[in-house]
Design an enzyme around this catalytic site. Structure first.
Site, short mmCIF file in Angstrom:
data_model
loop_
_atom_site.label_atom_id
_atom_site.label_comp_id
_atom_site.label_asym_id
_atom_site.label_seq_id
_atom_site.Cartn_x
_atom_site.Cartn_y
_atom_site.Cartn_z
N SER A 71 0.80 -1.29 -0.05
CA SER A 71 -0.10 0.13 0.02
C SER A 71 0.74 1.30 -0.05
CB SER A 71 -0.95 0.26 1.17
OG SER A 71 -1.82 -1.26 1.02
N HIS A 73 -1.39 5.23 8.32
CA HIS A 73 -0.92 4.15 7.80
C HIS A 73 -0.76 4.52 6.27
CE1 HIS A 73 -2.79 0.53 5.44
NE2 HIS A 73 -2.08 0.05 6.65
N SER A 112 -1.60 4.30 3.06
CA SER A 112 -2.39 4.89 2.07
C SER A 112 -2.42 6.45 2.40
CB SER A 112 -3.80 4.21 1.79
OG SER A 112 -3.40 2.81 1.74
N GLU A 145 -10.61 8.02 25.63
CA GLU A 145 -11.85 7.20 25.36
C GLU A 145 -11.57 5.87 26.00
OE1 GLU A 145 -14.57 6.13 21.49
OE2 GLU A 145 -12.38 6.58 21.27
N ASP A 151 -8.69 -4.30 3.10
CA ASP A 151 -7.79 -4.88 3.21
C ASP A 151 -7.78 -5.95 4.49
OD1 ASP A 151 -5.03 -5.40 1.97
OD2 ASP A 151 -4.26 -4.55 3.80
N HIS A 209 -6.80 -10.04 4.21
CA HIS A 209 -5.46 -10.60 5.00
C HIS A 209 -5.94 -11.59 5.98
CE1 HIS A 209 -2.48 -8.34 3.08
NE2 HIS A 209 -2.94 -7.15 3.57
N ASP A 219 -5.97 0.57 -4.31
CA ASP A 219 -4.18 0.51 -4.38
C ASP A 219 -3.81 -1.05 -4.77
OD1 ASP A 219 -5.11 -1.05 -2.22
OD2 ASP A 219 -3.99 0.00 -0.77
N HIS A 222 -1.61 -9.75 -0.98
CA HIS A 222 -2.02 -9.08 -2.15
C HIS A 222 -1.91 -10.00 -3.22
CE1 HIS A 222 -0.73 -5.33 0.37
NE2 HIS A 222 -1.72 -6.12 0.90
#
Ligand SMILES: [Zn+2]
Length: 515
Positions: free
Chosen positions: A114, A175, A177, A238, A325, A329, A366, A438
């Site tokens: 990615s 991340h 992307s 949180e 993704d 995976h 991607d 991928h």
């Protein structure tokens, strides 16, 4: 399902496979009429030649890891969720008039990751795997190869051109992307300084979270990854009881506070930033991380981002990523397809909030996955269902299978019969791997809006960034003839309220909202 799609078997509809297709489909007229409609739509397309427009909105929606097989399966799943047979269903992204294929290989990999692909479709340059926002001259993991090899994304260039820009993702905003939209990093794994080797820190490289706040003036950031933004041990607001969610930074910086301070939040209240010409709205919403609890959906986040960004009269660029993704995976097709359907809902919502008259929207992936479905299944078969015949080992198998991954299940030479899956079911895989991989096939690119016809044919993946930059008159295309004409026109008419939207749909995983 009846002839017009009304469910005959409310509930699970597993019996669908026993029903014949709607009667209307048996007549040539049904197909001829549908084809004529599509032909009329095609004939109404703008011929090539409409000018680029620097006021336009740009939307880029990458469906991370959404190969063609995933798109087809998601279409069927969407239709079956609505009580239909499924195959005839239409995804919102499939209504876009222009289609291209993108070749996803990177400099060093036949099957990409990615980071290398993000650098291609966002920065316009093919690069090495696992590197972000750097040309292929940079070497993975080698900080000193960063300097001088930086390449800027269309998001960065859109901001420099005065547009508002935003990132929406269901995974962490650091991340690979979204990271390619703002960071220059020799490793996609350098989320915070804690994740960097000493050598890289010594050589002057900055972690991706730091770059998120300091590289590009991003107006809207919605996604996960809060822990990389605050000093070590800082309890998560949180989940204060969960030490795994604590801040991780060694340098003691509070990047969330730095972001808010840099924006001088206060113009008309919190979340509104003063600029030279008035107030530019903005939002920062970071979720805790990792798992991505089901906070605001990608649909809600996309809507929030567009409502804020579109107030800029110079237009905007929005990157929207859905994490398809992770499901693939882990070999769990239902998770992946649920995400793909959610992404499509975000595309539909974006379409309601924008107009193709002034907003270019691009949906792509991607890369793909080794995900497939087959087995001569009958029309209306549950997309997660079984093939009608047993395999040679006399056991049932699901239509959906993976080429490799954790779904490998042969024990002592015997394959267990496939069962009908729940959400966490792992479809069987041919080769045992801890995580499914991928794949190297091309991905689809769907586009609508100004200059959408640039997205045609079989292209290299980095072409996507160039076509978007050209359409929006961003560097290096800011002085193209069409742009100059458009600029003169807009100067003549005081101010044009037309936004520029770029939506890119990929794979994401979780987020939050706080503005
Ligand atoms: Zn992946």
């Amino acid at each position: 399902v009846g002839s017009m799609g009304q469910p005959l078997c409310p509930g699970t509809c597993l019996l669908l496979s026993l029903l014949s297709p709607p009667d209307a489909e048996k007549t040539p007229g049904y197909w001829n009429k549908g084809a004529r409609r599509r032909l009329e739509l095609a004939l109404a397309l703008q011929p090539p030649g409409d000018v680029a427009d620097e006021k336009m909105g740009l939307g880029q929606i990458p469906g991370q890891c959404m190969g063609l097989s995933t798109v087809s399966a998601a279409r069927i799943y969407k239709g079956q969720l609505a009580g239909g047979s499924g195959e005839e269903s239409v995804l919102a992204m499939e209504t876009f008039p222009h289609v291209a294929l993108a070749k996803t290989y990177t400099l060093d990999r036949q099957v990409p990751d990615s980071a290398g692909t993000g650098t291609a479709y966002l920065c316009g340059v093919k690069a090495n795997a696992k590197t972000l926002g750097l040309s292929g001259a940079a070497v993975y993991g080698k900080c000193h190869t960063t300097f001088g090899n930086e390449v800027d994304s269309v998001l960065h260039r859109a901001r420099l051109a005065g547009k508002s820009v935003g990132i929406v993702t269901t995974t962490r905003v650091q991340h690979a992307s979204p990271g390619a939209a703002y960071a220059h990093s020799a490793s996609r794994g350098w989320y915070a300084d804690t994740n960097m080797p000493k050598e890289a820190l010594r050589d002057g490289c900055k972690d991706i979270a730091w770059q998120l706040v300091h590289n590009t003036d991003i107006n809207v950031i919605l996604g996960g990854g809060r822990m990389y933004m605050t000093p070590r041990w800082t309890p998560d607001p949180e989940y204060p009881e969960d030490a795994d969610q604590n801040g991780t930074r060694k340098d003691g910086r509070d990047l969330i506070a730095e972001w808010l301070n840099a924006k001088q939040v206060g113009c008309e209240g919190r979340g509104i930033v003063p600029t030279g010409t008035g107030c530019v709205p903005l939002a920062l919403a970071l979720l805790s991380l990792a798992g991505c609890p089901l906070h605001p959906s990608i649909v809600e986040m996309t809507e929030k981002a567009i409502r804020i960004l579109r107030r800029n009269p110079n237009g905007f660029f929005l990157f929207v990523e859905d994490e398809i993704d992770h499901g693939h995976h882990s070999g769990r097709a239902k998770q992946a397809l649920m995400e793909a359907v959610m992404l499509d809902r975000a595309v539909a919502r974006a379409g309601e909030l924008t107009s193709p008259a002034d907003t270019l929207t691009v949906v792509t992936a991607d890369h793909s996955h080794v995900f497939t479905f087959g087995g001569s299944t009958p029309r209306g078969n549950s997309i997660f269902g079984l093939a009608p015949k047993k395999a040679k080992d006399k056991r049932a198998y699901t239509s959906i299978l993976y080429g490799n991954g954790p779904g490998y299940s042969i024990r002592d030479g015997t394959r267990p019969a496939a069962s009908l899956p729940d959400k966490d079911y792992r479809q069987q895989a041919a080769v045992p791997l801890e995580t499914e991989t991928h794949s190297g096939e091309d991905v689809v690119v769907l586009a609508q809006g100004p200059m959408a016809h640039l997205f045609h044919g079989v292209q290299e993946q980095h072409y996507i960034a160039h076509a978007m930059a050209y359409a929006a008159c961003l560097e290096p295309y800011a002085t193209e003839p069409g742009c100059r004409a458009s600029r003169r026109a807009s100067h003549g008419t005081q101010c044009s309220p037309q936004p520029l939207l770029a939506l890119l749909a990929l794979c994401m995983a979780a987020l939050i909202v706080r503005d």
